[in-house]
Design a protein around this motif. Structure first.
Motif, PDB file in Angstrom:
ATOM      1  N   VAL A 178       9.367  22.077  -3.597  1.00  0.00           N
ATOM      2  CA  VAL A 178       8.635  20.905  -3.106  1.00  0.00           C
ATOM      3  C   VAL A 178       7.300  21.225  -2.439  1.00  0.00           C
ATOM      4  O   VAL A 178       6.442  20.352  -2.325  1.00  0.00           O
ATOM      5  N   ARG A 179       7.111  22.484  -2.008  1.00  0.00           N
ATOM      6  CA  ARG A 179       5.863  22.757  -1.288  1.00  0.00           C
ATOM      7  C   ARG A 179       5.565  24.255  -1.310  1.00  0.00           C
ATOM      8  O   ARG A 179       6.475  25.084  -1.226  1.00  0.00           O
ATOM      9  N   LEU A 212      -1.343  16.478  -2.882  1.00  0.00           N
ATOM     10  CA  LEU A 212      -0.263  16.158  -3.805  1.00  0.00           C
ATOM     11  C   LEU A 212      -0.487  16.875  -5.128  1.00  0.00           C
ATOM     12  O   LEU A 212      -1.627  17.001  -5.597  1.00  0.00           O
ATOM     13  N   SER A 225       3.655  14.265 -10.189  1.00  0.00           N
ATOM     14  CA  SER A 225       4.432  13.066  -9.913  1.00  0.00           C
ATOM     15  C   SER A 225       5.741  13.344  -9.194  1.00  0.00           C
ATOM     16  O   SER A 225       6.451  12.414  -8.823  1.00  0.00           O
ATOM     17  N   ASP A 226       6.096  14.629  -8.994  1.00  0.00           N
ATOM     18  CA  ASP A 226       7.339  14.977  -8.307  1.00  0.00           C
ATOM     19  C   ASP A 226       7.174  15.072  -6.797  1.00  0.00           C
ATOM     20  O   ASP A 226       8.055  15.586  -6.106  1.00  0.00           O
ATOM     21  N   ASP A 227       6.045  14.618  -6.262  1.00  0.00           N
ATOM     22  CA  ASP A 227       5.770  14.683  -4.823  1.00  0.00           C
ATOM     23  C   ASP A 227       5.740  16.116  -4.315  1.00  0.00           C
ATOM     24  O   ASP A 227       6.115  16.393  -3.166  1.00  0.00           O
ATOM     25  N   CYS A 228       5.301  17.058  -5.147  1.00  0.00           N
ATOM     26  CA  CYS A 228       5.090  18.431  -4.694  1.00  0.00           C
ATOM     27  C   CYS A 228       3.824  18.491  -3.849  1.00  0.00           C
ATOM     28  O   CYS A 228       2.872  17.737  -4.078  1.00  0.00           O
ATOM     29  N   LEU A 229       3.817  19.409  -2.882  1.00  0.00           N
ATOM     30  CA  LEU A 229       2.671  19.550  -1.995  1.00  0.00           C
ATOM     31  C   LEU A 229       2.135  20.971  -2.019  1.00  0.00           C
ATOM     32  O   LEU A 229       2.899  21.939  -2.046  1.00  0.00           O
ATOM     33  N   ALA A 287       9.169   6.613  -0.039  1.00  0.00           N
ATOM     34  CA  ALA A 287       7.997   6.913  -0.861  1.00  0.00           C
ATOM     35  C   ALA A 287       6.873   7.479   0.005  1.00  0.00           C
ATOM     36  O   ALA A 287       6.720   7.114   1.170  1.00  0.00           O
ATOM     37  N   MET A 288       6.091   8.396  -0.576  1.00  0.00           N
ATOM     38  CA  MET A 288       4.934   8.929   0.124  1.00  0.00           C
ATOM     39  C   MET A 288       3.857   7.859   0.189  1.00  0.00           C
ATOM     40  O   MET A 288       3.807   6.939  -0.621  1.00  0.00           O
ATOM     41  N   THR A 326      -0.024   8.424  -3.901  1.00  0.00           N
ATOM     42  CA  THR A 326       0.536   8.894  -5.160  1.00  0.00           C
ATOM     43  C   THR A 326      -0.456   9.840  -5.820  1.00  0.00           C
ATOM     44  O   THR A 326      -1.673   9.743  -5.612  1.00  0.00           O
ATOM     45  N   ARG A 361       3.807  19.222 -11.833  1.00  0.00           N
ATOM     46  CA  ARG A 361       4.491  19.732 -10.642  1.00  0.00           C
ATOM     47  C   ARG A 361       4.013  21.157 -10.357  1.00  0.00           C
ATOM     48  O   ARG A 361       3.343  21.770 -11.194  1.00  0.00           O
TER      49      ARG A 361
END
Length: 311
Positions: free
Chosen positions: A8-9, A44, A47-51, A126-127, A130, A140
């Motif tokens: 995720v990050r 961001l 679309s997988d909300d990776c940071l 939700a973040m 987007t 991702r």
């Protein structure tokens, strides 16, 4: 067996935050979110909300990686594994979790490289922003690869303690692993190197055109291309490696072998020859993966126990 959701990050150290922020937005194609209370900048990635989080630091390189666990029960399994192997960990304070939109998070130091690994459970909200594709249709963060002179020991730790599954090994060169039940060929890799460092960070794109368009964009902007385009025989990915302003190695890739959760194929050991790395016969630029040290983490000393120096 520990079960993960996804990577995720990834947090990186850069020497000039303004310069690198512009590069990761305009050249790589990440979506800026905000400056964080500690002065870092978040982006961001897909679309997988990776940071991707950038920190200004005198020495460029790797700061931390975060993987989300499948659910609350996974923390019980993680606790058993860490306790059994005498691995200390730090628990994120509630204000840190709130700031990161997490239910909980733990952090360890991989004992061979001192790289910070975080395990978290995001809140189901939700973040506020987007991801907006611009110069590349990034899906991702695909994977992060480290290098260390303690390659074999680090691989053993990640397999036995963290439960990663080996997909393939290029004998004596690099081991490619996936955090189960992720289907993707690898999410973490460990290469043999003379230093504890960052090998590269990968961004998966959704169209092979993104590779070709990136080549021309990099040439126009003077961005060094250090390997590719080519195809990795192990993962079947089409790749393109390039350098950020500090010389850190980044990768775009398209396509990747996916493993079924039940009865996946056995890992392979490929010979340590150039054809095991690029089926198209490309030659790496010596600048690839030559820059970027791991900022060591001292687990058990508090959530912000990063060492000011580097290994």
């Amino acid at each position: 067996m520990l079960r993960y959701r996804r990577l995720v990050r990834v947090e990186l150290n850069v020497t000039n935050l303004g310069r690198s922020s512009k590069f990761y937005e305009e050249i790589v194609g990440l979506t800026p979110i905000e400056r964080n209370p500690d002065g870092s900048a978040s982006f961001l990635c897909g679309s997988d909300d990776c940071l991707v989080v950038l920190h200004e630091f005198p020495v460029p390189g790797f700061r931390s990686i975060a993987l989300s666990l499948e659910d609350e029960s996974a923390f019980e399994g993680l606790h058993r594994q860490l306790s059994e192997h005498n691995v200390p960990y730090d628990v994120a304070p509630s204000e840190e979790c709130d700031a990161r939109n997490l239910l909980r998070a733990w952090r360890i130091a991989e004992p061979n490289s001192s790289a910070a690994f975080e395990f978290c459970l995001p809140r189901a909200t939700a973040m506020s922003r987007t991801f907006t594709p611009t110069v590349a249709k990034i899906q991702r963060i695909g994977h992060v690869v480290f290098c260390t002179p303690r390659h074999a020991e680090a691989v053993t730790f990640m397999r036995k303690v963290l439960g990663f599954a080996t997909s393939d090994d290029i004998d004596g060169v690099i081991t490619l692993m996936r955090p189960p039940p992720s289907p993707y060929h690898h999410g973490v890799g460990v290469g043999l190197g003379a230093r504890h460092g960052l090998h590269h960070v990968n961004f998966m794109v959704s169209a092979i055109d993104d590779i070709g368009i990136a080549m021309n964009r990099f040439k126009r902007e003077g961005v060094p291309i250090v390997f590719g385009p080519g195809r990795h025989p192990a993962s079947e990915s089409v790749f393109l490696y390039f350098l950020d302003p500090d010389g850190l190695t980044l990768e775009y890739s398209f396509g990747m072998e996916e493993f079924p959760e039940v009865s996946p194929r056995e890992p392979r050991v490929l010979p340590p020859v150039p054809a095991s790395i690029d089926g198209w016969g490309g030659i790496r630029d010596p600048r690839m993966s030559a820059t970027g040290l791991i900022q060591p983490y001292r687990a058990g000393s508090g959530w912000q126990a990063f060492v000011e120096g580097v290994a």
